[in-house]
Enzyme design. Structure first.
Site, short mmCIF file in Angstrom:
data_model
loop_
_atom_site.label_atom_id
_atom_site.label_comp_id
_atom_site.label_asym_id
_atom_site.label_seq_id
_atom_site.Cartn_x
_atom_site.Cartn_y
_atom_site.Cartn_z
N MET A 409 40.27 25.75 61.66
CA MET A 409 39.96 25.53 63.07
C MET A 409 38.69 24.69 63.21
O MET A 409 37.86 24.62 62.31
CB MET A 409 39.79 26.86 63.81
CG MET A 409 38.59 27.69 63.37
SD MET A 409 38.44 29.21 64.34
CE MET A 409 38.14 28.52 65.97
N CYS A 410 38.61 24.03 64.36
CA CYS A 410 37.40 23.30 64.72
C CYS A 410 37.17 23.52 66.22
O CYS A 410 37.30 24.65 66.70
CB CYS A 410 37.51 21.83 64.35
SG CYS A 410 38.88 20.94 65.14
N GLY A 411 36.87 22.48 66.96
CA GLY A 411 36.68 22.64 68.40
C GLY A 411 37.94 22.41 69.21
O GLY A 411 38.15 23.04 70.23
N GLY A 413 41.06 20.80 67.28
CA GLY A 413 42.17 20.67 66.35
C GLY A 413 42.14 19.41 65.52
O GLY A 413 42.76 19.36 64.45
#
Length: 453
Positions: A409-411, A413
């Site tokens: 995960m990130c902010g 995708g």
């Protein structure tokens, strides 16, 4: 208040601003322009101006300078620090030197810190200072980083940066501040900041200008330094030698599937610039996802090696010229080409494909969660128990991570999909990517995020 006719040329992706100054006589000056000169040319031609001068505040690390291209194609006079020892024709300036622009004057101010040879340029109308092009010295709400030259010189350059900012702060309060680095730049500009300011506003609000002494300034500046793309360490010398002059716009030659397979076998990196959902559905095995978006150039430079040429996979609606320019302005001129017909042609030819699962926040159960955002983002709030590895360091650490079912995960995708590609290249399987970020997880699950590292 400045009355200069100035046009900011903002690169949202790199977080930088170049500037065009209308000199009022059919000529113009540009400051800190990249090799992607489309915006500068458009602004000049719209006003019927000739680009007579091009000034560089420093040897840029985050983009290829456009000044040599302008000198070769338009006869533009290049203004730059003599201490930069550029290996192409330019007017080398020292502290206090002035250039007559025809009614306006440009005065060089030695402002080392971000780099050794850094100059700010004070623009004067008669004896009245109108504004100062501060490059990577004083920026809105901060000062640019000092760790791009050598780890051994980071602190000494920070102390020079302190002196440079105090020098700029001595200018009249009404003088405009026109920095190069701004919000979104990895050169330490704070997020959300305005791109221009005034000396008075910075003295009132910039925490580094308000530091009680030099030691406090140095501590504050060094504590703000995050990671940066490794290509930053190559481009300053590239700009000092002078980038090759382009005789045509960069382009992406068409490559059939067989040629792509051959290039990939020889070490070429396949970069898929399509949106995350398209990449997740199917992609060339071993391809790296770097979606075409404002931050594309930075992540392309961060995640790909200059030792391997690039093969691009795009969707039909994405502009190949834009992709080529984004790569070229950070020095990636080794573009082998693009997959002719994209993924539809690849699949219709019976070539193998890979896919990556996309998950909603409610689908995370017992999988390990890998968060690849920057340190500061992770500290502000993350899924409890998540493992944290910044995307920029993931390739070097992938082998040490456990091979287990993992949700990346990130902010939003985009970075997570790039991370999944790097993990797949390192032999990891059973990977999924979260659509969204930690706040989506918190909203969906009703649980609180965890703060700190």
């Amino acid at each position: 208040m400045s009355t200069v006719d100035l046009v900011p040329l903002v690169d949202e992706g790199l977080g930088n601003s170049a500037y065009l100054v209308d000199l009022g006589d059919g000529r113009a000056m540009v400051v800190d322009v990249s090799l992607d000169l489309r915006g500068a040319w458009q602004a000049a031609r719209r006003r019927g101006l000739r680009l007579a001068f091009a000034a560089d505040t420093h040897l840029h690390a985050d983009f290829v300078s456009g000044v040599r291209q302008l000198a070769a194609t338009e006869g533009t006079q290049v203004l730059a620090s003599a201490a930069g020892h550029r290996e192409f024709a330019h007017t080398g300036l020292h502290d206090g030197d002035e250039i007559d622009l025809g009614g306006l004057r440009l005065r060089a101010l030695a402002t080392p810190g971000h780099t050794h040879e850094h100059l700010a340029f004070l623009l004067l109308d008669g004896d009245r200072p109108q504004g100062v092009f501060t490059g990577g010295s004083l920026i809105v709400g901060a000062a640019a980083r000092t760790d791009l030259v050598s780890p051994n010189e980071t602190e000494s350059l920070a102390r020079q940066q302190y002196a440079s900012l105090r020098r700029l702060a001595a200018l009249p309060d009404e003088v405009a501040v026109w920095p190069t680095h701004g919000a979104g730049s990895f050169c330490s500009a704070p997020p959300g900041a305005q791109r221009t300011s005034t000396i008075g506003a910075e003295k009132a609000t910039n925490p580094l200008l308000r530091a009680r002494d030099e030691d406090a300034f140095v501590t504050g500046l060094l504590d703000s330094l995050g990671s940066f793309p490794p290509y930053f360490l190559r481009l300053a010398e590239h700009n000092r030698r002078g980038p090759a002059v382009l005789d045509a716009d960069p382009a992406l030659p068409s490559l059939d599937g067989a040629r792509v397979r051959s290039l990939q076998a020889e070490g070429a990196q396949v970069v898929d610039v399509r949106p995350v959902r398209q990449f997740a559905t199917d992609h060339v095995p071993g391809a790296l996802s770097v979606p075409l978006r404002p931050a594309f150039a930075s992540w392309l430079g961060w995640l790909t090696s200059p030792e391997h040429p690039l093969v691009i996979v795009r969707s039909e609606e994405q502009d190949p010229t834009e992709i080529a320019w984004q790569a070229t302005k950070i020095g990636r001129i080794d573009l082998a080409g693009e997959l002719d017909g994209g993924m539809p042609a690849w699949t219709s030819d019976g070539q193998p494909t890979s896919s990556t699962r996309l998950l909603g926040a409610d689908e995370i159960t017992h999988q390990r969660v890998l968060d690849v955002r920057q340190d500061a983002e992770f500290a502000e709030g993350h899924v409890p128990g998540a493992t944290h590895v910044e995307l920029g360091t993931l390739a070097d650490r992938a082998d040490a991570l456990p091979h287990a079912p993992t949700v990346v995960m990130c902010g939003h995708g985009e970075r997570a999909m790039g991370a999944a590609g790097l993990l797949e290249q390192a032999g990891h399987r059973d990977l999924a990517v979260l659509e969204g970020g930690p706040q989506d997880w918190a909203t969906t699950t009703g649980r609180s995020l965890e703060e700190g590292q």
